[in-house]
Design a protein around this motif. Structure first.
Motif, mmCIF file in Angstrom:
data_model
loop_
_atom_site.group_PDB
_atom_site.id
_atom_site.type_symbol
_atom_site.label_atom_id
_atom_site.label_comp_id
_atom_site.label_asym_id
_atom_site.label_seq_id
_atom_site.Cartn_x
_atom_site.Cartn_y
_atom_site.Cartn_z
ATOM 1 N N SER A 149 58.873 70.521 56.366
ATOM 2 C CA SER A 149 58.725 69.118 55.315
ATOM 3 C C SER A 149 60.425 69.174 55.206
ATOM 4 C CB SER A 149 58.229 70.504 54.255
ATOM 5 O OG SER A 149 58.372 71.299 53.948
ATOM 6 N N VAL A 178 57.809 65.231 57.751
ATOM 7 C CA VAL A 178 57.694 66.479 58.500
ATOM 8 C C VAL A 178 58.012 66.351 59.713
ATOM 9 C CG1 VAL A 178 56.458 68.353 59.442
ATOM 10 C CG2 VAL A 178 55.544 67.189 57.913
ATOM 11 N N THR A 179 59.962 67.214 60.148
ATOM 12 C CA THR A 179 59.979 67.023 61.105
ATOM 13 C C THR A 179 60.008 67.790 62.117
ATOM 14 O OG1 THR A 179 62.396 66.558 60.442
ATOM 15 C CG2 THR A 179 62.581 67.445 62.035
ATOM 16 N N VAL A 180 59.707 67.803 63.159
ATOM 17 C CA VAL A 180 59.058 68.581 65.081
ATOM 18 C C VAL A 180 59.918 69.007 65.759
ATOM 19 C CG1 VAL A 180 56.853 69.034 66.181
ATOM 20 C CG2 VAL A 180 56.636 67.373 63.862
ATOM 21 N N PHE A 213 57.279 73.229 62.626
ATOM 22 C CA PHE A 213 57.181 72.132 61.228
ATOM 23 C C PHE A 213 58.045 72.121 60.538
ATOM 24 C CE2 PHE A 213 53.612 71.630 64.310
ATOM 25 C CZ PHE A 213 53.312 70.771 64.314
ATOM 26 N N ASN A 265 55.300 73.864 68.436
ATOM 27 C CA ASN A 265 55.708 73.026 67.910
ATOM 28 C C ASN A 265 56.530 73.834 66.579
ATOM 29 O OD1 ASN A 265 55.369 70.072 69.235
ATOM 30 N ND2 ASN A 265 53.946 70.206 68.807
ATOM 31 N N LYS A 299 50.311 64.168 66.240
ATOM 32 C CA LYS A 299 51.761 64.473 65.293
ATOM 33 C C LYS A 299 51.644 62.667 64.453
ATOM 34 C CE LYS A 299 54.623 66.878 68.849
ATOM 35 N NZ LYS A 299 53.696 66.922 69.619
ATOM 36 N N VAL A 336 47.180 67.518 64.089
ATOM 37 C CA VAL A 336 48.862 68.619 65.237
ATOM 38 C C VAL A 336 49.016 67.750 66.456
ATOM 39 C CG1 VAL A 336 49.947 70.639 66.775
ATOM 40 C CG2 VAL A 336 48.458 70.395 63.845
#
Length: 327
Positions: A33, A40-42, A31, A29, A90, A87
């Protein structure tokens, strides 16, 4: 070769191939911010598509993975805390209260202590992660920002934006042992893999100061002068280094480019056009892809390093700040 042995080898080869495939880590992934969305976009590192959005605390900025990569720590400036994200799941599983004015941070090599800059009070603050208590406060210059711990954990570097200084702090004593004058408004750090050079971005100096870690003196200054841009639009902030130490990537802020710098010659090899106000950087494990957080276009540029250009833009919340790649 006798038949039983040949049969055993033929049977073993596919099993070995399967075992090697299983041990090879699949792309994970990315991440990012988002300061304004408090999230937080994944992204999936393989497809580069969004696979999740994690609610954090107010104004998430700097991020670090723990040594085992099981947790992602996210510092949130507006409520002075660190959100701890699992993690795999998520989601936020814990929070640690810090102080108002918390800016950037780093983790000690043993993972036991978090050091963060307190911009409001001009402090470097140490927090014991087990007890969640402040263990040390060290006075530094006005508006401290960048924090970086040496690989042996003996030295902490802190930038002071107002004083244009890099503070060199002895971890054991908690004392500033040297102040290094650099260009205007120093922000972020990157160490060369051999630990011999510390690269410091200077936002209002349109430059990077290169410090020798042996004597903590400035060995060289790389100045950025892309054609067609006014000097005050060239605002370097994010910086990261290739594993072999031969290439540095520097986000040029309002100039909307990333500079690709040859570490040995100090020459700018390429300028890559990205989004508006290029800020945080993250490099993929295979070093084929650079992710660039663009604070004013609310996206992440996906740069193909071999091609020397951005090949994709992915939305990443309002005012993306930092990028952490876990692939």
């Amino acid at each position: 070769m006798n038949k039983p042995l040949r049969t055993a080898i033929l049977f073993a080869v596919p099993l070995l191939a399967c075992a090697m495939a299983a041990s090879a880590k699949e792309p994970g992934n990315v991440f990012i911010s988002s300061e304004k969305d408090h999230t937080v976009t994944v992204l999936d590192a393989k497809s580069q598509q969004q696979v999740g959005v994690i609610k954090t605390c107010k104004r998430p900025r700097d991020m670090r993975l723990t040594g085992d990569k099981g947790k992602l720590l996210v510092l949130c400036g507006d409520d002075g805390s660190v959100a701890i994200i699992d993690v795999a799941a998520k989601k936020v599983v814990d929070k640690i209260k810090l102080q108002e004015g918390a800016e950037m941070f780093d983790l000690s090599p043993d993972g036991k202590t978090l050091y963060f800059s307190n911009e409001d009070d001009a402090l470097l603050v140490a927090v014991d992660l087990a007890s969640k208590k402040v263990s040390k406060e060290i006075k530094v210059g006005e508006e401290p920002e960048g924090v970086l711990i040496s690989r042996d954990g003996k030295i902490i570097y802190v930038t002071s934006e107002v004083a244009s200084l890099v503070h060199v702090i002895d971890t054991a004593s908690g004392k500033v042992i040297k102040n290094i004058q650099v260009d205007k408004r120093p922000r972020r750090f990157a160490l060369t893999p051999d630990g011999k050079e510390l690269w410091v971005t200077n936002e209002l100096g349109a430059s990077v100061s290169i410090i020798r870690t042996t004597d903590h003196t400035v060995a060289h200054t790389v100045r950025f002068e892309p054609k067609g841009f006014r000097a005050d639009d060239i605002t370097p902030v994010g910086v990261t280094m290739s594993r072999d130490g031969k290439t540095a990537f520097v986000a040029l802020g309002k100039a909307n480019h990333v500079a690709v710098v040859d570490v040995g010659t100090r020459a700018v090899r390429n300028l890559v056009l990205v989004g508006k106000r290029a800020w945080g950087l993250g490099l993929s494990r295979d070093e084929a892809t650079l992710y660039v957080a663009n604070g004013l276009s609310d996206d992440v540029s996906v740069v193909d390093i071999a091609k020397g250009r951005a090949v994709k833009s992915v939305k990443a919340g309002r005012v993306p700040h930092s990028v952490v790649v876990d692939d």
